[in-house]
Design a protein around this motif. Structure first.
Motif, PDB file in Angstrom:
ATOM      1  N   GLY A  48     -25.288 -30.155  -9.802  1.00 28.54           N
ATOM      2  CA  GLY A  48     -24.543 -29.187  -9.005  1.00 28.54           C
ATOM      3  C   GLY A  48     -24.626 -27.792  -9.573  1.00 28.54           C
ATOM      4  N   LEU A  55     -28.170 -26.385  -8.813  1.00 28.26           N
ATOM      5  CA  LEU A  55     -28.325 -26.044  -7.401  1.00 28.26           C
ATOM      6  C   LEU A  55     -27.517 -24.800  -7.046  1.00 28.26           C
ATOM      7  N   ALA A  56     -26.313 -24.688  -7.591  1.00 29.96           N
ATOM      8  CA  ALA A  56     -25.485 -23.516  -7.308  1.00 29.96           C
ATOM      9  C   ALA A  56     -26.108 -22.240  -7.856  1.00 29.96           C
ATOM     10  N   GLY A  98     -24.485 -22.476  -0.191  1.00 30.29           N
ATOM     11  CA  GLY A  98     -24.955 -23.230  -1.345  1.00 30.29           C
ATOM     12  C   GLY A  98     -23.833 -24.036  -1.976  1.00 30.29           C
ATOM     13  N   GLN A  99     -22.630 -23.455  -2.038  1.00 29.86           N
ATOM     14  CA  GLN A  99     -21.478 -24.180  -2.579  1.00 29.86           C
ATOM     15  C   GLN A  99     -21.147 -25.393  -1.722  1.00 29.86           C
ATOM     16  N   VAL A 144     -23.669 -28.089  -2.413  1.00 29.02           N
ATOM     17  CA  VAL A 144     -23.423 -28.765  -3.696  1.00 29.02           C
ATOM     18  C   VAL A 144     -22.346 -29.832  -3.539  1.00 29.02           C
ATOM     19  N   GLY A 162     -22.832 -33.830  -3.889  1.00 27.02           N
ATOM     20  CA  GLY A 162     -21.988 -34.560  -4.830  1.00 27.02           C
ATOM     21  C   GLY A 162     -21.347 -35.781  -4.192  1.00 27.02           C
ATOM     22  N   ALA A 164     -19.212 -32.530  -8.942  1.00 29.58           N
ATOM     23  CA  ALA A 164     -19.932 -31.382  -8.406  1.00 29.58           C
ATOM     24  C   ALA A 164     -19.111 -30.103  -8.535  1.00 29.58           C
ATOM     25  N   LEU A 193     -20.100 -26.540 -10.056  1.00 25.35           N
ATOM     26  CA  LEU A 193     -19.912 -25.255  -9.378  1.00 25.35           C
ATOM     27  C   LEU A 193     -19.211 -24.243 -10.290  1.00 25.35           C
TER      28      LEU A 193
END
Length: 407
Positions: free
Chosen positions: A160, A163-164, A172-173, A176, A180, A351, A355
């Motif tokens: 996570g 990816l963030a 994007g959040q 994620v 998750g 996740a 973040l």
């Protein structure tokens, strides 16, 4: 009705008073610098670690929900905690106390009554940003201990975070959190987050009230533009513009700025120079960035303006968040108790840690650590929080003073 459902409907799990909620959130509203990610750290320190109003897993669930909802996520988390603690008046008390300090400062700035030192290079502001680094780092480590206790969830958190960092947007959040949940369902068989009464999020909202709040949210979104066009009333037009901005923005904070610019700068209601000056001032005050609405309402070129305009804009931009929290939490609590949901939420919680870890780097660390001096302040602030258990508000005040003297 089951006992847990009855507790959720009546709000008897964590009883408190609106005055208690107001007092705690007022202190946070006066000292919570650093933006929405830092606010989530301050809230965790205040309500999970120190006062134990809510458990870590339930808090992470709540943060995940607010990331999905439009509006300012940190303010929504605060509203939900106030709602749990003291019902509807608790929600109102939490929002008022957390938002009022920044709103008052920004309206004063609009009147030219205070020079807030909005320049990002001011020493005391640099000290406050450094303190935010320590607060968020402490929150990330604390949440990681309880929400990523095994290699599967640790891997989800790292994925996570990566990816963030690669997709640094509101969408994007959301991605994620969705990934998750999928990874939690796929890889966490036999692992349930398990929240007892102490850790759960009791929601004193009936099903009827929740549905009514969601219906009102949608109705205002549809009806206000019609009323504004049909009546030509300045107050209705102002309310409509800021309500729409609060209802349609995902990610909160800086993401709302383009919407607000389209509502007030493009039609000529606020000059570009005044807009940018107010935005700069908003960086130098504690509390939610959405309080910027109060400044814009106060400097409008057309009535209502001044304090009346500030009040209308402020209520309008936060009202969608309050309605969504009242409506969504009632059903979220039931969803998160289902077996499959527990596995998905275990992944979501991991996740969320990822973040926050990504946000700890950018923007919190990249904006807060700009010199050896700010690094030193952040390090001392972290030790005070983690080892000495000094309250976050006291650490923030001390960091601001240190920055004023040394930076």
């Amino acid at each position: 009705m089951a006992a847990s459902e009855h507790a959720a409907a009546t709000g008897q799990v964590h009883p408190g008073s609106p005055l208690e909620v107001f007092r705690v959130f007022l202190l946070l509203g006066l000292t919570s610098f650093g933006g929405p990610v830092a606010h989530i750290g301050y809230f965790r320190e205040a309500f999970v670690s120190r006062r134990q109003w809510i458990g870590d897993r339930a808090y992470a669930d709540l943060v995940a929900l607010c990331q999905f909802l439009p509006g300012p996520a940190s303010s929504q988390v605060g509203m939900a905690i106030g709602l749990q603690r003291a019902g509807y008046l608790g929600l109102l008390a939490a929002w008022t106390a957390f938002t009022l300090p920044s709103a008052i400062l920004l309206v004063a700035f609009a009147y030219g009554a205070a020079a807030l030192g909005a320049d990002g290079g001011s020493g005391w502001i640099d000290g406050l940003k450094a303190a935010a680094v320590a607060v968020v780092a402490h929150a990330v480590l604390g949440m990681a201990r309880s929400l990523t206790p095994d290699r599967e969830r640790a891997a989800i958190a790292v994925a996570g975070m990566v990816l963030a960092l690669l997709i640094p947007t509101a969408w994007g959040q959301v991605l994620v959190i969705a990934i998750g949940a999928v990874l939690g369902l796929a890889s966490l068989r036999g692992i349930a987050p398990g929240t007892g009464d102490f850790g759960g999020l009791a929601v004193p909202v009936s099903r009827t009230a929740a549905l009514g709040a969601l219906a009102l949210f949608a109705a205002l979104l549809l009806v206000l533009p019609i009323l504004a066009a049909g009546t030509g009333n300045g107050a209705v037009t102002l309310f409509d513009g800021f309500y729409r901005a609060g209802a349609l923005v995902f990610g909160g904070g800086h993401v709302v700025l383009p919407l607000l610019q389209a509502e007030v700068v493009d039609p000529g209601l606020v000059s570009r120079e005044a807009f940018l000056a107010g935005y700069g001032a908003a960086q130098a005050v504690p509390g939610p960035l959405f309080s910027f609405a109060a400044y814009l309402g106060a400097v409008m070129n057309a009535p209502p303006t001044g304090i009346a305009g500030a009040a209308i804009a402020l209520v309008a931009i936060f009202l969608p968040s309050a309605l969504l929290i009242v409506g969504a939490l009632r059903f979220w609590e039931g969803l998160r108790s289902a077996p499959l949901s527990q596995r998905a939420l275990a992944g979501v919680n991991a996740a969320v840690v990822g973040l926050l870890a990504a946000a700890l780097y950018d923007p919190v660390f990249t904006e807060g650590i700009t010199s050896p001096g700010t690094m030193a302040i952040a390090a001392v602030a972290f030790v005070l929080l983690a080892a000495w258990r000094v309250p976050a508000w006291a650490v923030v005040v001390a960091a601001g003073l240190a920055g004023f003297v040394a930076l």
